[in-house]
Design an enzyme around this catalytic site. Structure first.
Site, mmCIF file in Angstrom:
data_model
loop_
_atom_site.group_PDB
_atom_site.id
_atom_site.type_symbol
_atom_site.label_atom_id
_atom_site.label_comp_id
_atom_site.label_asym_id
_atom_site.label_seq_id
_atom_site.Cartn_x
_atom_site.Cartn_y
_atom_site.Cartn_z
ATOM 1 C CG ASN A 165 -0.403 0.240 2.409
ATOM 2 O OD1 ASN A 165 0.463 -0.777 2.685
ATOM 3 N ND2 ASN A 165 -0.840 0.685 3.318
ATOM 4 C CD GLU A 263 5.853 -0.251 11.844
ATOM 5 O OE1 GLU A 263 5.556 0.195 10.619
ATOM 6 O OE2 GLU A 263 6.807 0.128 12.333
ATOM 7 C CB CYS A 296 -1.943 0.264 8.377
ATOM 8 S SG CYS A 296 -0.657 1.676 8.429
ATOM 9 C CD GLU A 471 11.289 -0.490 13.356
ATOM 10 O OE1 GLU A 471 11.885 0.328 12.585
ATOM 11 O OE2 GLU A 471 11.052 -1.633 13.027
HETATM 12 P P1 NAD Z 1 0.468 -9.412 3.602
HETATM 13 O O1 NAD Z 1 0.576 -9.947 4.920
HETATM 14 O O2 NAD Z 1 -0.616 -10.297 2.580
HETATM 15 O O3 NAD Z 1 1.838 -9.149 2.941
HETATM 16 C C1 NAD Z 1 2.765 -8.186 3.366
HETATM 17 C C2 NAD Z 1 4.380 -8.894 3.009
HETATM 18 O O4 NAD Z 1 4.351 -10.244 3.557
HETATM 19 C C3 NAD Z 1 4.187 -9.191 1.320
HETATM 20 O O5 NAD Z 1 5.485 -8.793 1.082
HETATM 21 C C4 NAD Z 1 4.025 -10.828 1.143
HETATM 22 O O6 NAD Z 1 4.812 -11.106 0.075
HETATM 23 C C5 NAD Z 1 4.746 -11.219 2.426
HETATM 24 N N1 NAD Z 1 4.403 -12.590 2.865
HETATM 25 C C6 NAD Z 1 3.014 -13.179 2.625
HETATM 26 N N2 NAD Z 1 3.087 -14.332 3.231
HETATM 27 C C7 NAD Z 1 4.331 -14.734 3.609
HETATM 28 C C8 NAD Z 1 4.807 -15.564 4.271
HETATM 29 N N3 NAD Z 1 4.007 -16.902 4.497
HETATM 30 N N4 NAD Z 1 5.994 -15.561 4.833
HETATM 31 C C9 NAD Z 1 6.965 -14.360 4.531
HETATM 32 N N5 NAD Z 1 6.543 -13.428 3.796
HETATM 33 C C10 NAD Z 1 5.127 -13.479 3.377
HETATM 34 O O7 NAD Z 1 -0.261 -7.704 3.607
HETATM 35 P P2 NAD Z 1 -0.621 -6.921 2.423
HETATM 36 O O8 NAD Z 1 -2.008 -7.243 2.002
HETATM 37 O O9 NAD Z 1 0.509 -6.736 1.574
HETATM 38 O O10 NAD Z 1 -0.759 -5.381 3.248
HETATM 39 C C11 NAD Z 1 -1.758 -4.969 3.833
HETATM 40 C C12 NAD Z 1 -1.732 -5.061 5.256
HETATM 41 O O11 NAD Z 1 -0.661 -4.362 5.915
HETATM 42 C C13 NAD Z 1 -2.996 -4.535 6.041
HETATM 43 O O12 NAD Z 1 -3.159 -5.682 7.072
HETATM 44 C C14 NAD Z 1 -2.152 -3.282 6.613
HETATM 45 O O13 NAD Z 1 -3.115 -2.796 7.712
HETATM 46 C C15 NAD Z 1 -0.957 -3.566 7.035
HETATM 47 N N6 NAD Z 1 -0.032 -2.265 7.005
HETATM 48 C C16 NAD Z 1 0.190 -2.104 8.383
HETATM 49 C C17 NAD Z 1 0.963 -0.953 8.605
HETATM 50 C C18 NAD Z 1 1.470 -0.553 9.627
HETATM 51 O O14 NAD Z 1 2.617 0.474 9.749
HETATM 52 N N7 NAD Z 1 1.030 -0.870 10.849
HETATM 53 C C19 NAD Z 1 1.504 -0.225 7.216
HETATM 54 C C20 NAD Z 1 0.950 -0.774 6.131
HETATM 55 C C21 NAD Z 1 0.163 -1.826 5.948
#
Ligand code: NAD
Length: 495
Positions: A165, A263, A296, A471
């Site tokens: 995102n 996060e 997020c 962080e």
């Molecule tokens: P996601 O968890 O599907 O993917 C995030 C990353 O993890 C990607 O690079 C993906 O390839 C990797 N990944 C997926 N499965 C994995 C595994 N089994 N092992 C290792 N890596 C793996 O999340 P998304 O859909 O890309 O992002 C949206 C989510 O991120 C939402 O829940 C959002 O709230 C959160 N987010 C949080 C923050 C924060 O600062 N708190 C900021 C932005 C987004």
């Protein structure tokens, strides 16, 4: 996945992007590729190298080999290199903005004005903080004459996994402090928006970051992310993404007792008290559709005092109805598309189930049929039941709910009635109420009469399911270093 017969570079919005990994200061191809698709029109942008365990092994080995020399550099020298990285980013803001917009569909005007300059800040600020904060004055054991020296030793190899995102922003928010503290890094960018990480590798190289200090392994979560999280050669794991993925990777990292910084998602409230400046509350509410609600920190649950709720709702609906939805490359666009077909279907499902469960859409409620593709209309729901899925689960799209409350206690109770705890926003004109209510809100960040403002020196993170750790400034260095206390006795010396 397909065999890698495709070219190694692509021209994306006029910018040349290398589609291979960046390992040990070299471009490395994989046998297979994955399709990177633009949310703007669902067209394929490029076939990107699909890494797996072998590429992860190579990247971790390169990072381990580069670690001793990078860690041994005086902090001022490391910081000077990172400031050159910041300059390189500043020189390429337009390229980065164009590529990121095509890749993840977020607004080009946000990238030009705010996001990419902040990406540069992620290096410049942590270069400064490292010089200011990594030294600590010696302490003395009371009454004993022993001196205690606190040192922040780099931890080793930091694995960084990021979501789509805000890909470059979220990656560099981890990379900046990790490198500034003297670690080397392996990044696994999101497969839905992998391209700006590759441009960052070019910028790092041109800025003089030594080979192996910064590495990028492209690929899917399962094939490239999973082996990185389970790798015995990593010393820290910084993950930004969803709660379910965090659960999976926690198990992998546990094998090697690797410290984690997470996060994760949110279901944050916007609380509008009886005495609030309504113009301000409405402005903050309409802002929640930024990035098509794929933020997020978004205030997804709007809790408004019953004396204001009708006017607030009417004005937020009118304000959101005026937002222009369309191609994020156009400066006048306010709301763009969702990241992928799968995500679009998930958001549609949430809204359909909410409506069949009794919620009423006052705006939107489904796809934007005029635009087609992955464009989902800004959606405002009322009358959702407190325990309905739409009120409790993160809906990572342009969807908010509005509900009313009568007392401050009720507002606090409802705001905190969630497993998440990332952020909370409060609008009030009463300073005493601001102090009282903000103290009771369960969130890593509480904004009072503002939204989305934060200094890089301040802590950031979430409570509950929203994350582990903090962080920002010294809190980043707490995570990315091994903090050591050396106790020097006053006796036992030759002289
Ligand atoms: P996601 O968890 O599907 O993917 C995030 C990353 O993890 C990607 O690079 C993906 O390839 C990797 N990944 C997926 N499965 C994995 C595994 N089994 N092992 C290792 N890596 C793996 O999340 P998304 O859909 O890309 O992002 C949206 C989510 O991120 C939402 O829940 C959002 O709230 C959160 N987010 C949080 C923050 C924060 O600062 N708190 C900021 C932005 C987004």
């Amino acid at each position: 996945m397909q065999a890698h017969t495709a070219p190694f570079t692509a021209t994306v919005e006029g910018v040349t992007v290398d589609l291979r990994h960046w390992i040990g200061g070299e471009r490395v191809a994989s046998e297979r590729t994955f399709a990177d698709v633009s949310p703007i029109d669902e067209s394929e942008i490029a076939q990107v190298a699909a890494g797996g365990a072998a590429e992860v092994d190579a990247a971790v080995a390169a990072a381990r080999a580069a670690f001793p020399a990078w860690a041994a550099l005086p902090v001022a020298e490391r910081s000077a290199i990172l400031r050159r990285v910041a300059e390189g980013i500043e020189a390429r803001v337009e390229d980065l903005a164009r590529v990121e917009t095509r890749d993840n569909g977020s607004l080009i005007r946000s990238h030009r004005r705010g996001v990419m300059p902040r990406v540069a800040m992620n290096f410049r600020a942590f270069a400064d903080f490292a010089e200011q904060q990594l030294g600590h004055p010696d302490m003395e054991v009371p009454g004993r004459g022993h001196r205690e020296r606190i040192s922040y030793d780099p931890a080793g190899v930091v694995a960084i996994i990021t979501p789509w995102n805000a890909p470059l922003m979220l990656a560099t928010w981890r990379i900046g402090p990790a490198l500034a503290a003297g670690n080397t890094v392996v990044v696994k960018p999101p497969e839905w928006a992998p391209l700006t990480a590759s441009l960052l590798a070019d910028i790092m190289h041109e800025a003089g970051v030594p080979a192996g200090v910064f590495n990028v392994v492209q690929g899917t979560g399962l094939e490239a992310g999973a082996p990185l999280t389970a790798h015995p050669g990593i010393n820290r794991l910084a993950f930004t993404g969803s709660v379910p993925t965090a659960g999976v990777i926690s198990k992998a990292a546990a094998e090697n007792i690797v410290p984690l910084s997470y996060e994760l998602g949110g279901k944050s409230p916007l609380v509008v008290l009886e005495d609030a400046d309504l113009d301000l509350a409405v402005e903050i509410a309409v802002e929640q559709f930024d990035n098509a609600g794929q933020v997020c920190l978004k205030a997804a649950r709007m809790l408004v005092h019953s004396s204001l709720v009708d006017e607030f709702t009417e004005r937020v609906v009118a304000g959101a109805a005026e937002l222009r939805q369309g191609d994020p490359r156009e400066d006048g666009t306010d709301v763009s598309a969702l990241i992928s077909r799968r995500h679009f279907e998930q958001i549609s499902g949430f809204v359909e189930r909410a409506i069949s469960d009794g919620a009423r859409p006052l705006l939107g409620g489904g796809p934007n049929d005029e635009l087609g593709g992955l464009y989902f209309r800004p959606t405002i729901l009322v009358d959702a039941k407190p325990d309905a899925e739409i009120m409790t689960e993160e809906v990572f799209g342009p969807v908010v709910t509005i509900e009313s409350f009568d007392t401050e206690d009720e507002a606090v109770h409802r705001a905190n009635d969630t497993r998440f705890g990332l952020a909370a926003t409060l609008v009030t004109s009463d300073r005493a109420a601001a102090e009282r209510v903000s103290a009771q809100l369960n969130a890593g960040t509480v904004w009072v009469n503002c939204f989305f403002v934060r200094d890089l020196e301040a802590p950031f993170g979430g409570n509950g399911r929203s994350g582990i750790g903090r962080e920002g400034g010294i809190w980043s260095f707490d995570f990315y270093t091994d903090i050591k206390n050396s106790v020097f006795s006053p006796t036992g010396w030759k002289e």
